[in-house]
Design an enzyme around this catalytic site. Structure first.
Site, PDB file in Angstrom:
ATOM      1  N   THR A 144     -10.491   3.515  10.962  1.00 27.12           N
ATOM      2  CA  THR A 144     -10.390   2.643  12.141  1.00 27.12           C
ATOM      3  C   THR A 144      -9.903   3.401  13.371  1.00 27.12           C
ATOM      4  O   THR A 144      -9.898   2.858  14.472  1.00 27.12           O
ATOM      5  CB  THR A 144      -9.456   1.450  11.870  1.00 27.12           C
ATOM      6  OG1 THR A 144      -8.212   1.934  11.350  1.00 27.12           O
ATOM      7  CG2 THR A 144     -10.081   0.497  10.881  1.00 27.12           C
ATOM      8  N   ASP A 160      -3.452   4.339  -1.816  1.00 27.71           N
ATOM      9  CA  ASP A 160      -4.371   4.747  -0.755  1.00 27.71           C
ATOM     10  C   ASP A 160      -4.337   6.274  -0.592  1.00 27.71           C
ATOM     11  O   ASP A 160      -3.675   6.807   0.296  1.00 27.71           O
ATOM     12  CB  ASP A 160      -3.937   4.053   0.545  1.00 27.71           C
ATOM     13  CG  ASP A 160      -4.775   4.448   1.743  1.00 27.71           C
ATOM     14  OD1 ASP A 160      -5.932   4.861   1.563  1.00 27.71           O
ATOM     15  OD2 ASP A 160      -4.254   4.335   2.875  1.00 27.71           O
ATOM     16  N   LYS A 194       0.849  -1.188   0.000  1.00 30.31           N
ATOM     17  CA  LYS A 194       0.000   0.000   0.000  1.00 30.31           C
ATOM     18  C   LYS A 194       0.888   1.243   0.000  1.00 30.31           C
ATOM     19  O   LYS A 194       1.775   1.386   0.843  1.00 30.31           O
ATOM     20  CB  LYS A 194      -0.914   0.039   1.225  1.00 30.31           C
ATOM     21  CG  LYS A 194      -1.814   1.283   1.285  1.00 30.31           C
ATOM     22  CD  LYS A 194      -2.755   1.217   2.470  1.00 30.31           C
ATOM     23  CE  LYS A 194      -2.113   1.592   3.784  1.00 30.31           C
ATOM     24  NZ  LYS A 194      -1.831   3.056   3.896  1.00 30.31           N
ATOM     25  N   ARG A 203       2.927  -1.068  10.771  1.00 35.73           N
ATOM     26  CA  ARG A 203       4.004  -1.099  11.745  1.00 35.73           C
ATOM     27  C   ARG A 203       4.359  -2.481  12.292  1.00 35.73           C
ATOM     28  O   ARG A 203       5.552  -2.744  12.535  1.00 35.73           O
ATOM     29  CB  ARG A 203       3.671  -0.135  12.893  1.00 35.73           C
ATOM     30  CG  ARG A 203       3.853   1.319  12.506  1.00 35.73           C
ATOM     31  CD  ARG A 203       3.156   2.290  13.441  1.00 35.73           C
ATOM     32  NE  ARG A 203       1.699   2.298  13.240  1.00 35.73           N
ATOM     33  CZ  ARG A 203       0.875   3.148  13.819  1.00 35.73           C
ATOM     34  NH1 ARG A 203       1.348   4.060  14.659  1.00 35.73           N
ATOM     35  NH2 ARG A 203      -0.424   3.106  13.573  1.00 35.73           N
ATOM     36  N   LYS A 243      -7.412   8.154  -0.762  1.00 38.48           N
ATOM     37  CA  LYS A 243      -8.688   8.538  -0.146  1.00 38.48           C
ATOM     38  C   LYS A 243      -9.281   9.817  -0.741  1.00 38.48           C
ATOM     39  O   LYS A 243      -9.547  10.793  -0.040  1.00 38.48           O
ATOM     40  CB  LYS A 243      -8.524   8.710   1.364  1.00 38.48           C
ATOM     41  CG  LYS A 243      -8.054   7.471   2.110  1.00 38.48           C
ATOM     42  CD  LYS A 243      -7.998   7.735   3.612  1.00 38.48           C
ATOM     43  CE  LYS A 243      -7.508   6.525   4.380  1.00 38.48           C
ATOM     44  NZ  LYS A 243      -6.051   6.291   4.211  1.00 38.48           N
ATOM     45  N   ASP A 273     -13.869  14.845  -2.954  1.00 32.74           N
ATOM     46  CA  ASP A 273     -14.045  16.183  -3.498  1.00 32.74           C
ATOM     47  C   ASP A 273     -15.322  16.176  -4.325  1.00 32.74           C
ATOM     48  O   ASP A 273     -16.058  15.189  -4.330  1.00 32.74           O
ATOM     49  CB  ASP A 273     -12.828  16.581  -4.348  1.00 32.74           C
ATOM     50  CG  ASP A 273     -12.544  18.084  -4.297  1.00 32.74           C
ATOM     51  OD1 ASP A 273     -13.495  18.863  -4.558  1.00 32.74           O
ATOM     52  OD2 ASP A 273     -11.396  18.467  -4.014  1.00 32.74           O
TER      53      ASP A 273
END
Length: 231
Positions: free
Chosen positions: A118, A58, A31, A210, A60, A63
């Site tokens: 999340t 990614d 990603k 991570r 997002k 608009d």
């Protein structure tokens, strides 16, 4: 097909390639998010794609429909495998995005919609967004809107994946961040679970950052995530 997507949350090309160079056998699905894309631009997408990785871009988008449509036309040239937008942009925006993303030959990357981040809790949604419906209901409503707009799936918490499938069908994809190993730190995520539990709950793809990228042995951590998620 289920898979583990590794979030390349690095600040620049050098750190990213140093990480990817550790993977000599397998080429993980990766990603590319805002930090790396804004730092390096389309060139890093092309370089990673040339290395043989599938890519979830990614960014997002959110608009007005015309702006999103034009942006998606640009992204469609990058040969990524998946990209996304915010379902909160509403149905007309999602339909315009799909139109822009579809190439002249009819092919396109997968297009998915973010339902609720999340990191968003019920309390934050009510206090900051003035959305008083239960978060599960909001996620399901956004997922239905995305399906009706013609999208391929949604980004949601693993805890919501099974419910999305029940509402929108098994073929409607669930891409789920917020995945940690059992002993791991939640970080800034709120609605989280383990790879094995995500599989049980119905996630199609899990996004892991991570716990893999910051691991002492990233390749071993990636292999562990694959094993736990794929069973």
């Amino acid at each position: 097909m289920k898979d583990v997507i590794v979030a390349l949350d690095f600040k620049d090309r050098a750190q990213t390639l140093e990480f990817l160079d550790k993977f000599t056998d397998k080429k993980p699905y990766v990603k590319i998010g805002m930090e790396l894309f804004y730092a390096e631009g389309p060139a890093i997408v092309k370089e990673i794609k040339a290395r043989g990785h599938k890519i979830f871009l990614d960014l997002k988008l959110h608009d007005i429909p015309n702006t999103v449509m034009k942006a998606m036309k640009v992204l469609s040239r990058l040969d990524v495998d998946m990209c996304n937008l915010h379902a909160a942009g509403a149905t007309a925006m999602m339909e315009a995005a799909l139109q822009g993303l579809t190439r002249e030959d009819g092919t396109r990357p997968l297009l998915i919609a973010v339902t609720q981040l999340t990191s968003t809790s019920q309390e934050a949604m009510e206090r900051d967004l003035w959305i008083e419906k239960p978060i599960d209901e909001v996620v399901m409503h956004y997922a239905e809107n995305a399906k009706n707009a013609g999208l391929d799936g949604v980004v949601c918490s693993p805890l919501e994946a099974g419910k999305v499938h029940a509402r929108c069908g098994e073929k409607f994809l669930t891409v789920t961040p917020g995945v940690r190993f059992a002993e791991g730190d939640k970080g800034d995520q709120v609605r989280v679970t383990t790879p094995a539990r995500a599989r049980e709950l119905g996630s199609d793809y899990i996004v892991v950052g991570r716990p893999i990228t910051a691991a002492t042995d990233p390749v071993a951590a990636y292999e562990r995530a694959l094993k736990e998620f794929l069973g």
